[in-house]
Design an enzyme around this catalytic site. Structure first.
Site, PDB file in Angstrom:
ATOM      1  N   ASN A 266       0.872  -1.174   0.000  1.00 22.84           N
ATOM      2  CA  ASN A 266       0.000   0.000   0.000  1.00 22.84           C
ATOM      3  C   ASN A 266       0.909   1.224   0.000  1.00 22.84           C
ATOM      4  OD1 ASN A 266      -1.783   2.063   0.500  1.00 22.84           O
ATOM      5  ND2 ASN A 266      -2.298   1.418   2.600  1.00 22.84           N
ATOM      6  N   TRP A 267       1.017   1.837  -1.181  1.00 22.94           N
ATOM      7  CA  TRP A 267       1.950   2.964  -1.300  1.00 22.94           C
ATOM      8  C   TRP A 267       1.395   4.264  -0.715  1.00 22.94           C
ATOM      9  CZ3 TRP A 267       4.502   2.559  -6.864  1.00 22.94           C
ATOM     10  CH2 TRP A 267       5.416   1.508  -6.845  1.00 22.94           C
ATOM     11  N   LYS A 268       0.103   4.251  -0.372  1.00 23.03           N
ATOM     12  CA  LYS A 268      -0.525   5.476   0.170  1.00 23.03           C
ATOM     13  C   LYS A 268      -0.229   6.646  -0.775  1.00 23.03           C
ATOM     14  CE  LYS A 268      -0.164   3.361   4.670  1.00 23.03           C
ATOM     15  NZ  LYS A 268      -0.047   3.484   6.109  1.00 23.03           N
TER      16      LYS A 268
ATOM     17  N   HIS B  33      -9.556   1.508   4.662  1.00 22.82           N
ATOM     18  CA  HIS B  33      -8.299   1.675   5.407  1.00 22.82           C
ATOM     19  C   HIS B  33      -8.531   2.658   6.552  1.00 22.82           C
ATOM     20  CE1 HIS B  33      -4.190   2.790   6.377  1.00 22.82           C
ATOM     21  NE2 HIS B  33      -3.827   1.663   5.802  1.00 22.82           N
TER      22      HIS B  33
ATOM     23  N   GLU C   6      -6.842   5.027   7.635  1.00 26.47           N
ATOM     24  CA  GLU C   6      -6.557   6.436   7.334  1.00 26.47           C
ATOM     25  C   GLU C   6      -7.746   7.101   6.641  1.00 26.47           C
ATOM     26  OE1 GLU C   6      -2.827   5.726   5.372  1.00 26.47           O
ATOM     27  OE2 GLU C   6      -1.951   5.181   7.307  1.00 26.47           O
TER      28      GLU C   6
ATOM     29  N   GLU D 123      -5.684  -4.771  10.499  1.00 27.24           N
ATOM     30  CA  GLU D 123      -4.683  -3.741  10.717  1.00 27.24           C
ATOM     31  C   GLU D 123      -4.967  -2.996  12.021  1.00 27.24           C
ATOM     32  OE1 GLU D 123      -2.542  -2.650   6.830  1.00 27.24           O
ATOM     33  OE2 GLU D 123      -4.173  -1.246   7.120  1.00 27.24           O
TER      34      GLU D 123
ATOM     35  N   GLY E  69       2.444   2.223  10.717  1.00 28.81           N
ATOM     36  CA  GLY E  69       3.431   3.287  10.559  1.00 28.81           C
ATOM     37  C   GLY E  69       4.160   3.657  11.827  1.00 28.81           C
TER      38      GLY E  69
ATOM     39  N   SER F  10       3.257  -2.144  10.320  1.00 27.35           N
ATOM     40  CA  SER F  10       4.704  -2.250  10.551  1.00 27.35           C
ATOM     41  C   SER F  10       5.278  -3.611  10.165  1.00 27.35           C
ATOM     42  CB  SER F  10       5.050  -1.889  12.002  1.00 27.35           C
ATOM     43  OG  SER F  10       4.693  -0.542  12.278  1.00 27.35           O
TER      44      SER F  10
ATOM     45  N   GLY G  31       2.782  -1.100   4.219  1.00 31.50           N
ATOM     46  CA  GLY G  31       2.888   0.313   3.865  1.00 31.50           C
ATOM     47  C   GLY G  31       4.345   0.694   3.620  1.00 31.50           C
ATOM     48  N   GLY G  32       4.969   1.302   4.615  1.00 24.70           N
ATOM     49  CA  GLY G  32       6.329   1.852   4.500  1.00 24.70           C
ATOM     50  C   GLY G  32       7.337   0.914   3.855  1.00 24.70           C
TER      51      GLY G  32
END
Ligand code: PGA
Length: 248
Positions: free
Chosen positions: A16-18, A103, A105, A172, A178, A211, A232-233
């Protein structure tokens, strides 16, 4: 839960590159990444969920490769006066097979509710796009012992009228996203077991997200209930995400 039961479910590793990477940066990523995952176990599905602006060019670039593409949102109407939204037809036209829905966010910063999550899930399926539904609790909810209730409630509302034969779920925990504060893999396994109990189709692939890193993926994927990861990251850098796809 035996190893045999786990084997019938699909392993799905999704990035997930956001809101990261321009088109040029996206293409640069795949240059290194394609070769690095070419020999990955063929039972593993590999998905990149990029920003909308990169999807078309990535779709051309990845044509014929085993890497699939996902969007990060979808509207429930086919067209209309919905400034800033994207419809299913716009995604399927460019070869998009997956979409992240609900998600945390989006729930936290953009007013996404279980009702709109449900509408988006059904729209995705109507267009032949497999949704990745995200559920999870906040730190305060976990500390108050509400984790199971929150998640069961999210699933109950989100999955009304949703076809469980065409669905991926990501657990999640919001406090793990993150933050570098991964949920213990045994605890993630336990909660994913609770999620599975709520489902009519016990073979839905359920990912863990929050994470996930090259250093903890092996332990996470060794858990019997966990069928993949939403990353993600650590999906932003080709070597790091390739190591995750190639977990042991
Ligand atoms: P993270 O994000 O891997 O950077 O924690 C996961 C996610 O939000 O899907």
């Amino acid at each position: 839960m035996s190893i045999e039961e786990k084997a019938v479910r699909k392993v799905v590793i999704a990035g997930n590159w956001k809101m990261h990477k321009t088109q040029a940066e996206s293409l640069e990523f795949v240059q290194g990444f394609k070769a690095a995952v070419e020999n990955a176990d063929e039972t593993r599905d590999i998905i990149l969920c990029t920003p909308f602006t990169s999807l078309a060019i990535m779709s051309k670039n990845l044509h014929g490769s085993r890497i699939k593409l996902g969007a990060q949102n979808i509207h429930w109407e086919d067209q209309g006066a919905y400034t800033g939204e994207i419809s299913g037809g716009m995604l399927t036209e460019i070869g998009i097979n997956y979409v992240i829905i609900g998600h945390s966010e989006r729930r936290q910063y953009f007013g996404e509710t279980d009702e709109t999550v449900n509408l988006r899930l059904r729209a995705a399926q109507n267009h032949g796009i497999t949704p990745i539904l995200c559920v999870g609790e906040t730190k305060a909810q976990r500390d108050a012992g509400e984790t199971e209730n929150i998640i069961i409630n999210q699933l109950k509302k989100d999955l009304v009228g949703v076809d469980q034969n065409d669905l991926i779920i990501a657990y999640e925990p919001i406090w793990a996203i993150g933050t570098g504060d991964t949920c213990e893999s045994i605890e993630a396994n336990r909660v994913i077991g609770v999620i599975r109990q709520q489902l009519d189709n016990k073979d839905v692939s359920i990912q863990y997200g929050g994470s996930v890193k090259p250093g903890n993926i092996d332990e996470i994927m060794a858990q019997p209930e966990i069928d993949g990861a939403l990353v993600g990251g650590a999906s932003l850098e080709p070597d790091s995400f390739a190591r995750i796809v190639n977990y042991n």
